[in-house]
Motif scaffolding. Structure first.
Motif, PDB file in Angstrom:
ATOM      1  N   TYR A   4      27.799 -58.761 -60.179  1.00 25.29           N
ATOM      2  CA  TYR A   4      27.410 -57.372 -60.023  1.00 25.29           C
ATOM      3  C   TYR A   4      25.603 -57.705 -59.592  1.00 25.29           C
ATOM      4  O   TYR A   4      24.179 -56.732 -58.679  1.00 25.29           O
ATOM      5  N   ALA A  28      33.422 -48.905 -58.028  1.00 27.94           N
ATOM      6  CA  ALA A  28      33.150 -47.829 -58.767  1.00 27.94           C
ATOM      7  C   ALA A  28      32.900 -48.801 -60.229  1.00 27.94           C
ATOM      8  O   ALA A  28      31.481 -48.776 -61.165  1.00 27.94           O
ATOM      9  N   ALA A  29      33.175 -50.109 -60.559  1.00 29.82           N
ATOM     10  CA  ALA A  29      32.501 -51.450 -61.306  1.00 29.82           C
ATOM     11  C   ALA A  29      31.136 -51.220 -61.098  1.00 29.82           C
ATOM     12  O   ALA A  29      30.554 -51.803 -62.040  1.00 29.82           O
ATOM     13  N   TYR A  31      29.004 -49.511 -59.026  1.00 34.49           N
ATOM     14  CA  TYR A  31      28.030 -49.042 -59.679  1.00 34.49           C
ATOM     15  C   TYR A  31      27.909 -48.065 -61.456  1.00 34.49           C
ATOM     16  O   TYR A  31      26.994 -47.555 -61.528  1.00 34.49           O
ATOM     17  N   ALA A  32      28.894 -48.178 -61.957  1.00 31.59           N
ATOM     18  CA  ALA A  32      29.242 -48.026 -63.560  1.00 31.59           C
ATOM     19  C   ALA A  32      28.132 -49.245 -63.314  1.00 31.59           C
ATOM     20  O   ALA A  32      27.847 -48.634 -64.296  1.00 31.59           O
ATOM     21  N   TRP A  33      28.131 -50.315 -63.492  1.00 33.24           N
ATOM     22  CA  TRP A  33      26.822 -50.617 -63.903  1.00 33.24           C
ATOM     23  C   TRP A  33      25.800 -50.823 -63.945  1.00 33.24           C
ATOM     24  O   TRP A  33      24.852 -50.950 -64.375  1.00 33.24           O
ATOM     25  N   GLN A  34      25.541 -50.356 -62.385  1.00 34.68           N
ATOM     26  CA  GLN A  34      24.352 -50.269 -61.938  1.00 34.68           C
ATOM     27  C   GLN A  34      23.963 -48.618 -62.616  1.00 34.68           C
ATOM     28  O   GLN A  34      22.569 -48.467 -63.015  1.00 34.68           O
ATOM     29  N   HIS A  35      24.933 -47.870 -62.765  1.00 38.34           N
ATOM     30  CA  HIS A  35      24.262 -46.528 -64.168  1.00 38.34           C
ATOM     31  C   HIS A  35      23.852 -46.618 -65.344  1.00 38.34           C
ATOM     32  O   HIS A  35      23.029 -46.455 -65.786  1.00 38.34           O
ATOM     33  N   ARG A  36      25.000 -47.850 -66.231  1.00 37.84           N
ATOM     34  CA  ARG A  36      24.502 -48.631 -67.441  1.00 37.84           C
ATOM     35  C   ARG A  36      23.261 -49.565 -67.561  1.00 37.84           C
ATOM     36  O   ARG A  36      22.629 -48.941 -68.424  1.00 37.84           O
ATOM     37  N   ARG A  39      20.126 -46.390 -67.286  1.00 36.65           N
ATOM     38  CA  ARG A  39      19.654 -45.654 -67.880  1.00 36.65           C
ATOM     39  C   ARG A  39      18.763 -45.687 -69.236  1.00 36.65           C
ATOM     40  O   ARG A  39      18.696 -47.017 -69.516  1.00 36.65           O
TER      41      ARG A  39
END
Length: 139
Positions: A4, A28-29, A31-36, A39
């Protein structure tokens, strides 16, 4: 460097979907990593209250007592959430040592208390003479 992170570094030159396809990663994985990652890592107030109550009570309170303490402060939290927080921080309630009665000193030099009942006449009615032994009490 993780996959990532590699995608994040190259995202300016190559489209993310293409990088994900080459590296066999679902977009999607990524973008989920980027969002986490973006945060904020702010600790919730109830977790702070749990750790504070745990330390205030000499690390003796378990989840039941901690829940009562934290709910009294106005936080709505259950035992299982408290349990997960304690486990995440490596905190465990210390169990108090159980009371083990000790026997009397068997030293012959120690004089026992005199028997004051021996010289008395035998009781004629109940509840006149009471006898007890308190040798199990800790010093």
């Amino acid at each position: 460097m993780s996959t990532y992170q590699h995608i994040a570094e190259r995202a300016a030159q190559v489209p993310v979907r293409q990088l994900c396809q080459v590296l066999r990663v679902a977009p999607a994985a990524y973008y989920a990593w980027q969002h986490r990652r973006q945060r904020p890592t702010v600790e919730p107030a109830w977790q702070v209250a749990v750790r504070k109550a745990f330390s205030q009570h000499s690390q003796r309170y378990g989840t039941r007592q901690l829940r009562v303490e934290v709910q009294a402060e106005g936080h709505r939290v259950g035992r299982w959430r408290i349990r997960r927080v304690l486990k995440a921080y490596g905190l465990r309630a210390q169990q108090p040592r159980s009371f083990v009665p000790r026997t009397t000193d068997s030293d012959p030099a120690v004089r026992a208390a005199p028997n004051r009942v021996l010289g008395q006449p035998a009781p004629t009615v109940p509840n006149r003479v009471w006898v007890g032994d308190i040798t199990y009490l800790p010093r």
